[in-house]
Design an enzyme around this catalytic site. Structure first.
Site, PDB file in Angstrom:
ATOM      1  N   ALA A  87       0.834  -1.202   0.000  1.00 53.17           N
ATOM      2  CA  ALA A  87       0.000   0.000   0.000  1.00 53.17           C
ATOM      3  C   ALA A  87       0.876   1.262   0.000  1.00 53.17           C
ATOM      4  CB  ALA A  87      -0.883  -0.011   1.252  1.00 53.17           C
ATOM      5  N   SER A 114      -2.127  -3.151  -4.902  1.00 54.64           N
ATOM      6  CA  SER A 114      -2.888  -3.199  -3.644  1.00 54.64           C
ATOM      7  C   SER A 114      -4.220  -2.459  -3.745  1.00 54.64           C
ATOM      8  CB  SER A 114      -2.045  -2.560  -2.532  1.00 54.64           C
ATOM      9  OG  SER A 114      -2.844  -2.297  -1.408  1.00 54.64           O
ATOM     10  N   GLN A 135      -4.904  -6.990  -6.037  1.00 49.49           N
ATOM     11  CA  GLN A 135      -5.072  -7.540  -4.679  1.00 49.49           C
ATOM     12  C   GLN A 135      -6.324  -6.944  -4.074  1.00 49.49           C
ATOM     13  OE1 GLN A 135      -4.232  -5.405  -1.630  1.00 49.49           O
ATOM     14  NE2 GLN A 135      -5.338  -6.988  -0.479  1.00 49.49           N
ATOM     15  N   TYR A 137      -8.864  -6.453  -0.869  1.00 50.46           N
ATOM     16  CA  TYR A 137      -9.331  -6.575   0.512  1.00 50.46           C
ATOM     17  C   TYR A 137     -10.850  -6.557   0.454  1.00 50.46           C
ATOM     18  CZ  TYR A 137      -4.870  -5.875   2.941  1.00 50.46           C
ATOM     19  OH  TYR A 137      -3.601  -6.033   3.446  1.00 50.46           O
ATOM     20  N   THR A 163      -6.499 -11.081  -0.238  1.00 41.72           N
ATOM     21  CA  THR A 163      -5.689 -11.195   0.979  1.00 41.72           C
ATOM     22  C   THR A 163      -6.603 -11.515   2.153  1.00 41.72           C
ATOM     23  OG1 THR A 163      -4.040  -9.687   0.110  1.00 41.72           O
ATOM     24  CG2 THR A 163      -4.077  -9.977   2.503  1.00 41.72           C
ATOM     25  N   ARG A 172       1.179  -2.359  15.295  1.00 43.20           N
ATOM     26  CA  ARG A 172       2.549  -2.336  14.779  1.00 43.20           C
ATOM     27  C   ARG A 172       3.290  -1.264  15.570  1.00 43.20           C
ATOM     28  NH1 ARG A 172       0.937  -2.113   8.533  1.00 43.20           N
ATOM     29  NH2 ARG A 172      -0.108  -4.118   8.384  1.00 43.20           N
ATOM     30  N   LYS A 237      -4.200 -15.055  -0.651  1.00 45.35           N
ATOM     31  CA  LYS A 237      -2.879 -14.681  -0.112  1.00 45.35           C
ATOM     32  C   LYS A 237      -2.969 -14.644   1.413  1.00 45.35           C
ATOM     33  CE  LYS A 237       0.417 -10.794  -0.201  1.00 45.35           C
ATOM     34  NZ  LYS A 237       0.182 -10.046   1.039  1.00 45.35           N
ATOM     35  N   HIS A 261       2.177 -11.987   5.482  1.00 47.85           N
ATOM     36  CA  HIS A 261       2.045 -10.542   5.319  1.00 47.85           C
ATOM     37  C   HIS A 261       3.354  -9.830   5.709  1.00 47.85           C
ATOM     38  CE1 HIS A 261      -1.569  -7.901   4.533  1.00 47.85           C
ATOM     39  NE2 HIS A 261      -0.664  -6.981   4.793  1.00 47.85           N
ATOM     40  N   ARG A 264       3.589  -8.665   9.396  1.00 41.41           N
ATOM     41  CA  ARG A 264       2.941  -7.402   9.763  1.00 41.41           C
ATOM     42  C   ARG A 264       1.592  -7.597  10.442  1.00 41.41           C
ATOM     43  NH1 ARG A 264       5.008  -3.100   6.905  1.00 41.41           N
ATOM     44  NH2 ARG A 264       3.052  -2.023   6.435  1.00 41.41           N
ATOM     45  N   GLY A 293       7.789 -13.266   1.603  1.00 40.49           N
ATOM     46  CA  GLY A 293       8.283 -13.076   2.974  1.00 40.49           C
ATOM     47  C   GLY A 293       9.772 -13.333   3.069  1.00 40.49           C
ATOM     48  N   GLY A 294      10.540 -12.252   3.135  1.00 42.55           N
ATOM     49  CA  GLY A 294      11.970 -12.383   3.421  1.00 42.55           C
ATOM     50  C   GLY A 294      12.866 -12.641   2.234  1.00 42.55           C
ATOM     51  N   ILE A 295      12.321 -12.603   1.023  1.00 36.16           N
ATOM     52  CA  ILE A 295      13.169 -12.831  -0.164  1.00 36.16           C
ATOM     53  C   ILE A 295      14.049 -11.594  -0.380  1.00 36.16           C
ATOM     54  CG2 ILE A 295      13.153 -13.133  -2.682  1.00 36.16           C
ATOM     55  CD1 ILE A 295      11.778 -15.522  -1.759  1.00 36.16           C
TER      56      ILE A 295
HETATM   57  C1  LIG Z   1       4.523  -1.333   3.465  1.00 35.02           C
HETATM   58  C2  LIG Z   1       3.796  -2.609   3.141  1.00 35.02           C
HETATM   59  C3  LIG Z   1       2.479  -2.554   2.728  1.00 35.02           C
HETATM   60  C4  LIG Z   1       1.788  -3.722   2.428  1.00 35.02           C
HETATM   61  N1  LIG Z   1       0.524  -3.633   1.940  1.00 35.02           N
HETATM   62  C5  LIG Z   1      -0.118  -4.754   1.576  1.00 35.02           C
HETATM   63  C6  LIG Z   1      -1.395  -4.676   0.971  1.00 35.02           C
HETATM   64  O1  LIG Z   1      -1.929  -3.610   0.741  1.00 35.02           O
HETATM   65  N2  LIG Z   1      -2.011  -5.839   0.665  1.00 35.02           N
HETATM   66  C7  LIG Z   1      -1.433  -7.063   0.885  1.00 35.02           C
HETATM   67  O2  LIG Z   1      -2.022  -8.100   0.577  1.00 35.02           O
HETATM   68  N3  LIG Z   1      -0.219  -7.159   1.443  1.00 35.02           N
HETATM   69  C8  LIG Z   1       0.459  -6.038   1.771  1.00 35.02           C
HETATM   70  N4  LIG Z   1       1.706  -6.127   2.291  1.00 35.02           N
HETATM   71  C9  LIG Z   1       2.342  -7.456   2.451  1.00 35.02           C
HETATM   72  C10 LIG Z   1       3.116  -7.834   1.175  1.00 35.02           C
HETATM   73  O3  LIG Z   1       2.239  -8.092   0.114  1.00 35.02           O
HETATM   74  C11 LIG Z   1       3.984  -9.068   1.368  1.00 35.02           C
HETATM   75  O4  LIG Z   1       3.184 -10.118   1.851  1.00 35.02           O
HETATM   76  C12 LIG Z   1       5.176  -8.864   2.284  1.00 35.02           C
HETATM   77  O5  LIG Z   1       5.693  -7.561   2.161  1.00 35.02           O
HETATM   78  C13 LIG Z   1       6.255  -9.884   1.908  1.00 35.02           C
HETATM   79  O6  LIG Z   1       7.353  -9.759   2.742  1.00 35.02           O
HETATM   80  P1  LIG Z   1       8.697  -8.952   2.341  1.00 35.02           P
HETATM   81  O7  LIG Z   1       8.395  -7.508   2.540  1.00 35.02           O
HETATM   82  O8  LIG Z   1       9.683  -9.500   3.319  1.00 35.02           O
HETATM   83  O9  LIG Z   1       9.041  -9.283   0.909  1.00 35.02           O
HETATM   84  C14 LIG Z   1       2.419  -4.973   2.594  1.00 35.02           C
HETATM   85  C15 LIG Z   1       3.755  -5.031   3.015  1.00 35.02           C
HETATM   86  C16 LIG Z   1       4.433  -3.862   3.272  1.00 35.02           C
HETATM   87  C17 LIG Z   1       5.883  -3.957   3.700  1.00 35.02           C
HETATM   88  C1  LIG Z   2      -6.731  -4.242   7.916  1.00 36.64           C
HETATM   89  C2  LIG Z   2      -5.306  -4.279   7.525  1.00 36.64           C
HETATM   90  C3  LIG Z   2      -5.039  -3.195   6.529  1.00 36.64           C
HETATM   91  C4  LIG Z   2      -3.612  -3.115   6.131  1.00 36.64           C
HETATM   92  C5  LIG Z   2      -3.500  -2.335   4.854  1.00 36.64           C
HETATM   93  C6  LIG Z   2      -2.192  -2.257   4.224  1.00 36.64           C
HETATM   94  C7  LIG Z   2      -1.355  -3.445   4.455  1.00 36.64           C
HETATM   95  O1  LIG Z   2      -1.692  -4.527   4.040  1.00 36.64           O
HETATM   96  C8  LIG Z   2      -0.134  -3.307   5.207  1.00 36.64           C
HETATM   97  O2  LIG Z   2       0.225  -2.191   5.602  1.00 36.64           O
HETATM   98  O3  LIG Z   2       0.522  -4.338   5.473  1.00 36.64           O
END
Ligand SMILES: Cc1cc2nc3c(=O)[nH]c(=O)nc-3n(C[C@H](O)[C@H](O)[C@H](O)COP(=O)(O)O)c2cc1C
Ligand SMILES: CCCCCCC(=O)C(=O)O
Length: 369
Positions: A87, A114, A135, A137, A163, A172, A237, A261, A264, A293-295
């Site tokens: 996002a 996103s 993606q 929500y 997701t 967080r 996802k 995620h 997160r 995740g972690g790549i």
């Molecule tokens: C700043 C940020 C925003 C994210 N926003 C979304 C999102 O909007 N929708 C979603 O499905 N996952 C979101 N994710 C999760 C990522 O799609 C992904 O699962 C995750 O970043 C993978 O791990 P990595 O950052 O270690 O590669 C977000 C991750 C980050 C770091």
């Molecule tokens: C309800 C969870 C919203 C998170 C939106 C953005 C995201 O996926 C992230 O920051 O991680």
């Protein structure tokens, strides 16, 4: 004179982009991009899991006719690395997701946009030069959710990634300590006009979760309805357990993304690389299994594919590339990762993706030694 989107000479690996991004982003934006839930245990484990896996080199292999091309859901990808949905790219550069999609197109990488992008899904799709997925929500207002799906179809997105692991905004603490506050849902570019009465806040003495907020949260019925409502390939996802993988398949999904995620949401969830083999076993080839995740290295991509992933996604590294050098930074991050991955393939004797299997993993037992 250095131009705004020049690639710094010292950016030779993804970790350099993280360091440089920290210098360029506001403390709030860096905390949002880099942070995880609570104590960030899962965030750390995602990275450490790759460090524990060793590779088994081979020499003098024949590579004629080799390559990294793959087909997923009828779409062709040059290599098995996509940008994960993230996002708020506007925190990195004013051009926001437009810069990202141009960078991904330059590197010929797939990208997942996103729901919470800072530009509309239509604006982003217009600039796409490589496969683009949306993606989703699932919103409390299901009519609004159906309209989002219709919009993604009309804009030419090639798949819908739902997701399912983040029904709520987890605490967080890194973000909170830095003073980052997310925009209201209805202020997101794709969600203008959305009204929700259900906000998870609690005064002292009130329950945070159990006062109606969850009554409108997504559930398996929604996946069944989505399956009926769209002809787009449907991926879930955020699948981490074999039980949920099985349920997802029973609801007719076309693919899974093993993801926590990026650490997160629920802290203390295991690393995605550690759960991947269990999901792959449960799915038994019925649909493609992707993971994220972690790549951070090409060797990480190889390890994930060796353990059964069809492709991987990267989240934070793309954002760091964007913050450091806009579209050029995104493209460079993807190019570095792809190049490292190809080198790792060659050094483990894999000419094509089909050659990558458990044999590339070093086992500390008699068979490997
Ligand atoms: C700043 C940020 C925003 C994210 N926003 C979304 C999102 O909007 N929708 C979603 O499905 N996952 C979101 N994710 C999760 C990522 O799609 C992904 O699962 C995750 O970043 C993978 O791990 P990595 O950052 O270690 O590669 C977000 C991750 C980050 C770091
Ligand atoms: C309800 C969870 C919203 C998170 C939106 C953005 C995201 O996926 C992230 O920051 O991680």
């Amino acid at each position: 004179m250095a131009q705004r989107f020049d690639i710094p000479a010292e950016a030779v690996a993804l970790e350099d982009y993280e360091r440089l991004a920290r210098e360029r982003l506001s403390p709030q934006a860096f905390a949002y991009y880099s942070g995880g839930a609570a104590d960030e245990l899962t965030l750390g484990w995602n990275l450490q899991a790759f460090e524990r896996v060793k590779l088994r080199p081979r020499v003098l292999t024949e590579f004629t006719g080799g390559g990294t091309m793959l087909t997923l859901f009828g779409q062709t990808f040059d290599y098995p690395i996509l940008l994960a949905p993230t996002a708020h790219h506007g925190l990195a550069v004013p051009e926001a997701e437009l810069a990202t999609v141009i960078g991904a197109g330059g590197a010929r990488a797939g990208m997942v946009v996103s729901t919470e992008s800072d530009l509309t899904l239509e604006e982003i799709a217009q600039a796409a030069r490589a496969p683009l997925w949306f993606q989703l929500y699932i919103q409390h207002d299901r009519g609004f959710t159906r309209d989002l799906v219709r919009r993604a179809e009309a804009a030419g997105y090639g798949a819908l990634v739902v997701t399912v692991d983040a029904p709520i905004h987890a605490f967080r603490n890194r973000e909170q300590r830095a003073g980052y506050t997310p925009p209201k849902l209805s202020e997101h570019a794709n969600l203008r006009g959305l009204h929700t009465r259900h906000v998870a806040t609690a005064a002292l003495g009130e329950s945070l979760m159990f006062r109606g907020f969850l009554d409108v949260a997504a559930r398996w019925d929604d996946i069944a309805r989505l399956r009926e409502a769209t002809g787009l390939p449907l991926l879930l996802k955020g699948i981490i357990t074999p039980e949920d993988a099985e349920l997802a398949l029973r609801h007719g999904v076309d693919g899974l993304i093993v993801s926590n995620h990026g650490g997160r949401v629920l802290d203390s969830v295991p690393a995605t690389l550690d759960v991947l083999p269990g999901i792959v076993r449960a799915v038994a080839g019925r649909v493609p299994v992707l993971m994220d995740g972690g790549i951070r290295r090409g060797t990480d991509v190889l390890k994930a594919l060796a353990l059964g992933a069809s492709a991987v996604l990267v989240g934070r590294p793309g954002l760091y590339g964007l913050a450091v050098a806009g579209p050029a930074g995104v493209a460079h991050v993807l190019h570095l990762l792809r190049s490292e991955f190809e080198i790792a393939m060659v050094l483990t004797g894999c000419a094509t993706l089909a050659d990558i299997g458990p044999q590339v993993i070093w086992r500390d037992d008699a068979a490997s030694a």
